[in-house]
Design an enzyme around this catalytic site. Structure first.
Site, PDB file in Angstrom:
ATOM      1  N   GLY A 198       0.790  -1.228   0.000  1.00  0.00           N
ATOM      2  CA  GLY A 198       0.000   0.000   0.000  1.00  0.00           C
ATOM      3  C   GLY A 198       0.819   1.273   0.000  1.00  0.00           C
ATOM      4  N   GLU A 254       4.884  -5.758   1.411  1.00  0.00           N
ATOM      5  CA  GLU A 254       4.402  -6.246   0.115  1.00  0.00           C
ATOM      6  C   GLU A 254       4.050  -5.109  -0.841  1.00  0.00           C
ATOM      7  OE1 GLU A 254       2.033 -10.091   1.970  1.00  0.00           O
ATOM      8  OE2 GLU A 254       0.938  -8.240   1.614  1.00  0.00           O
ATOM      9  N   PRO A 255       5.020  -4.335  -1.259  1.00  0.00           N
ATOM     10  CA  PRO A 255       4.694  -3.239  -2.175  1.00  0.00           C
ATOM     11  C   PRO A 255       4.374  -3.755  -3.577  1.00  0.00           C
ATOM     12  CG  PRO A 255       7.064  -3.419  -1.924  1.00  0.00           C
ATOM     13  CD  PRO A 255       6.456  -4.433  -0.990  1.00  0.00           C
ATOM     14  N   GLY A 256       3.352  -3.218  -4.178  1.00  0.00           N
ATOM     15  CA  GLY A 256       3.053  -3.513  -5.580  1.00  0.00           C
ATOM     16  C   GLY A 256       3.260  -2.246  -6.388  1.00  0.00           C
ATOM     17  N   ARG A 257       2.352  -1.308  -6.161  1.00  0.00           N
ATOM     18  CA  ARG A 257       2.375  -0.015  -6.838  1.00  0.00           C
ATOM     19  C   ARG A 257       3.710   0.697  -6.704  1.00  0.00           C
ATOM     20  NH1 ARG A 257      -2.396   2.722  -6.759  1.00  0.00           N
ATOM     21  NH2 ARG A 257      -3.052   1.208  -5.220  1.00  0.00           N
ATOM     22  N   ARG A 264      -8.847   2.598 -13.327  1.00  0.00           N
ATOM     23  CA  ARG A 264      -8.737   3.248 -12.019  1.00  0.00           C
ATOM     24  C   ARG A 264      -9.454   4.611 -11.919  1.00  0.00           C
ATOM     25  NH1 ARG A 264      -4.495   4.701  -9.960  1.00  0.00           N
ATOM     26  NH2 ARG A 264      -5.077   4.262  -7.813  1.00  0.00           N
ATOM     27  N   TYR A 296     -12.067   4.284  -9.028  1.00  0.00           N
ATOM     28  CA  TYR A 296     -11.685   4.917  -7.756  1.00  0.00           C
ATOM     29  C   TYR A 296     -11.621   6.441  -7.848  1.00  0.00           C
ATOM     30  CZ  TYR A 296      -9.528   0.239  -7.283  1.00  0.00           C
ATOM     31  OH  TYR A 296      -9.273  -1.109  -7.265  1.00  0.00           O
ATOM     32  N   CYS A 323     -18.114   3.554 -24.481  1.00  0.00           N
ATOM     33  CA  CYS A 323     -19.481   4.062 -24.437  1.00  0.00           C
ATOM     34  C   CYS A 323     -19.942   4.260 -22.999  1.00  0.00           C
ATOM     35  CB  CYS A 323     -20.411   3.130 -25.188  1.00  0.00           C
ATOM     36  SG  CYS A 323     -19.987   3.067 -26.924  1.00  0.00           S
ATOM     37  N   GLU A 324     -19.229   5.095 -22.277  1.00  0.00           N
ATOM     38  CA  GLU A 324     -19.560   5.437 -20.891  1.00  0.00           C
ATOM     39  C   GLU A 324     -19.101   6.872 -20.688  1.00  0.00           C
ATOM     40  OE1 GLU A 324     -20.399   3.329 -18.113  1.00  0.00           O
ATOM     41  OE2 GLU A 324     -20.585   1.557 -19.385  1.00  0.00           O
TER      42      GLU A 324
HETATM   43  C1  PLP Z   1      -2.991  -5.219  -3.077  1.00  0.00           C
HETATM   44  C2  PLP Z   1      -2.159  -5.813  -2.043  1.00  0.00           C
HETATM   45  C3  PLP Z   1      -0.829  -5.416  -1.907  1.00  0.00           C
HETATM   46  C4  PLP Z   1      -0.182  -4.356  -2.770  1.00  0.00           C
HETATM   47  O1  PLP Z   1      -0.791  -3.129  -2.672  1.00  0.00           O
HETATM   48  P1  PLP Z   1      -0.060  -1.850  -3.340  1.00  0.00           P
HETATM   49  O2  PLP Z   1      -1.001  -0.733  -3.059  1.00  0.00           O
HETATM   50  O3  PLP Z   1       0.065  -2.131  -4.787  1.00  0.00           O
HETATM   51  O4  PLP Z   1       1.255  -1.718  -2.681  1.00  0.00           O
HETATM   52  C5  PLP Z   1      -0.066  -6.024  -0.943  1.00  0.00           C
HETATM   53  N1  PLP Z   1      -0.579  -6.978  -0.133  1.00  0.00           N
HETATM   54  C6  PLP Z   1      -1.864  -7.382  -0.235  1.00  0.00           C
HETATM   55  C7  PLP Z   1      -2.364  -8.437   0.659  1.00  0.00           C
HETATM   56  C8  PLP Z   1      -2.694  -6.814  -1.184  1.00  0.00           C
HETATM   57  O5  PLP Z   1      -3.970  -7.220  -1.271  1.00  0.00           O
END
Ligand code: PLP
Length: 487
Positions: A283, A325-328, A369, A373, A400-401
């Site tokens: 997150g 657990e970074p994704g973004r 997104r 959101y 078409c939105e």
């Molecule tokens: C979505 C998610 C993430 C990654 O979130 P980001 O906002 O992309 O960092 C990490 N852990 C869990 C369990 C998630 O569901």
């Protein structure tokens, strides 16, 4: 979420949402928004790692996702190194899991593998992608609130390293499947800590009305640990929480760490069992517009170290190994989306004010997104620079939105016109991953660029792809397609 666009028009003219500033230079690229190897060449054309976007568009078409490979890999390595350094002397380092749901394909799984990150998956499809890439199964953590028996069996057979269990049913299913295989599954308990974080604010509550995790306040989390400890085919490693996304400070993590460590102390006191891992989830926020000001991964890690140390000291607990657990924060900034402008429409807002709708050849099918959101993005003309006065625009898609928005509010040069290429920064996370075929539009390719060379890592869809599952179409004979790209 920043949905606070002023409804009323200001006396001096409508200027968009309050965070949007009239740029000094409408051609300039704010470094915090863009991948490191994106810049303008002498002729003003945007380039990625030395390749002009005009060349990319000519070769791969538009829309296209373009990933700056070196930037991605730099961010991945920086995360691994930072957490190693900051937690090394404390608990033997910390584990960084890349959240594959942000963007995963086999090439990215190999980057992640080689750059020292672990991987989170949350479905059999993501797991199979990682395995197909040769990602070591023991470095994978399996998430999800409703993993099927088939998915759990697939993971057990592959030797997945960790299961973040999310329900009593899953505990029973996993224990049974592991016992059948005469193996022991390592688990973390996903705890609903009653913290919901979103950008600048977080809400701490006793109860969380959501599908994820075991409730802490309701006692389910402790009950889950009791059951796991009583099952010989499961081994309790730790506790996990994920409080939200696009988080800009550590206040929410502070509350979640406090509650998780409190639970770890309860587990020790009641069951005599040590919690050896603490996963605080992902997150970590990034900048999508100049209105965003996230803290750096290093600052975040420093603060997390302080928080976890303080909480463990307060409860008299040995510090568990930490995981995030970074994704973004790994992939978001590394990718841009390149579109071509098709139409520009001036819409009268009354009182002499206007908004220009700049429509591009993609939209909510390649980036949901903004619609889902109300997420904000930025945009720049990519094929040239311009001296024209800036105008307030809304970049729209071709779906078409009316909610099919790419960028809610941005300034672009007033001469923006059909045929211009637009680049949207920071589209790496949850763009391609959430893409759809809505309005039966083909999903764009993902092009990786490094050191002046561009290559496709996921090809775009064709008409044949769109018709491939239609039972009324003869396989391989989509009428009029001849394998052509759709756009
Ligand atoms: C979505 C998610 C993430 C990654 O979130 P980001 O906002 O992309 O960092 C990490 N852990 C869990 C369990 C998630 O569901």
């Amino acid at each position: 979420m920043r949905a606070h666009e002023a409804g009323a028009l200001h006396a001096e003219g409508y200027r968009g949402p309050t965070w949007l500033q009239l740029p000094h230079d409408v051609n300039a690229l704010t470094p915090s928004l863009w991948a490191q190897n994106v810049g303008r060449s002498g002729d003003g054309v945007l380039q990625v790692a030395g390749v002009p976007v005009t060349d990319l568009a000519a070769k791969f078409g538009t829309p296209a996702y373009v990933v700056d490979e070196a930037d991605f890999r730099w961010r991945a390595k920086e995360f691994a190194k930072t957490y190693d350094e900051i937690f090394g002397d404390l608990c033997g380092g910390a584990d960084v899991y890349y959240a594959g749901k942000a963007f995963l394909c086999t090439e990215v799984a190999r980057w992640i593998r080689d750059d020292g990150l672990n991987l989170d998956v949350c479905s059999g499809g993501e797991l199979l992608t990682a395995l197909r890439a040769g990602f070591p199964a023991e470095r994978i953590a399996f998430h999800g609130n409703n993993k099927s028996t088939a998915e759990l069996e697939l993971a057990l057979d592959a030797g997945v390293g960790r299961y973040v269990v999310d329900s009593f049913e899953e505990i029973a299913r996993l224990a049974f499947a592991a016992r059948e295989r005469a193996t022991v599954a390592d688990v973390l308990v996903r705890v609903t800590v009653g913290v919901e974080a979103h950008t600048h604010e977080f809400i701490a509550t006793a109860h969380e009305d959501q599908k994820f995790g075991f409730s802490l306040a309701g006692g389910d989390a402790l009950e889950a640990v009791r059951r796991i400890v009583g099952l010989p085919s499961l081994r309790l490693l730790g506790l996990h929480s994920h409080i939200g996304s696009q988080i800009f400070d550590t206040a929410g993590f502070e509350v979640s760490a406090h509650r998780l460590v409190g639970l770890a102390a309860a587990v020790r006191d009641e069951l005599g069992v040590a919690v050896t891992e603490l996963d605080l989830g992902g997150g970590m926020g990034i900048a999508y517009t100049e209105g965003d000001d996230p803290i750096s991964p290093k600052e975040m890690a420093d603060l997390l170290r302080d928080i976890v140390t303080r909480e463990c000291t307060a409860y008299g607990l040995a510090l568990p190994r930490l995981a995030v657990e970074p994704g973004r924060a790994v992939v978001g900034q590394s990718m841009i989306t390149v579109y071509e402008v098709g139409t520009v429409k001036k819409v009268d807002l009354g009182s002499g004010h206007a908004r220009h709708y700049v429509s591009v050849d993609g939209g909510m099918s390649d980036n949901i997104r903004p619609a889902l959101y109300h997420a904000d993005y930025s945009a720049r003309i990519a094929c040239r620079v311009s001296d024209a006065e800036p105008i307030l625009v809304r970049v729209a898609g071709k779906h078409c939105e009316s909610g099919d928005i790419v960028v809610h509010a941005e300034y672009l040069p007033g001469d923006v016109a059909a045929g211009d290429l637009l680049a949207i920064p920071a589209t790496g996370a949850y763009g391609w991953a959430m893409a759809s075929n809505y309005n039966w539009i083909a999903r764009p390719p993902v092009v990786a660029v490094r050191d002046g060379r561009a290559r496709i890592i996921v090809r775009g869809e064709t008409v044949d792809d769109l018709l491939a599952r239609d039972a009324g179409v003869t396989p391989g004979r989509a009428a009029g397609s001849e394998g052509a790209a759709v756009q």
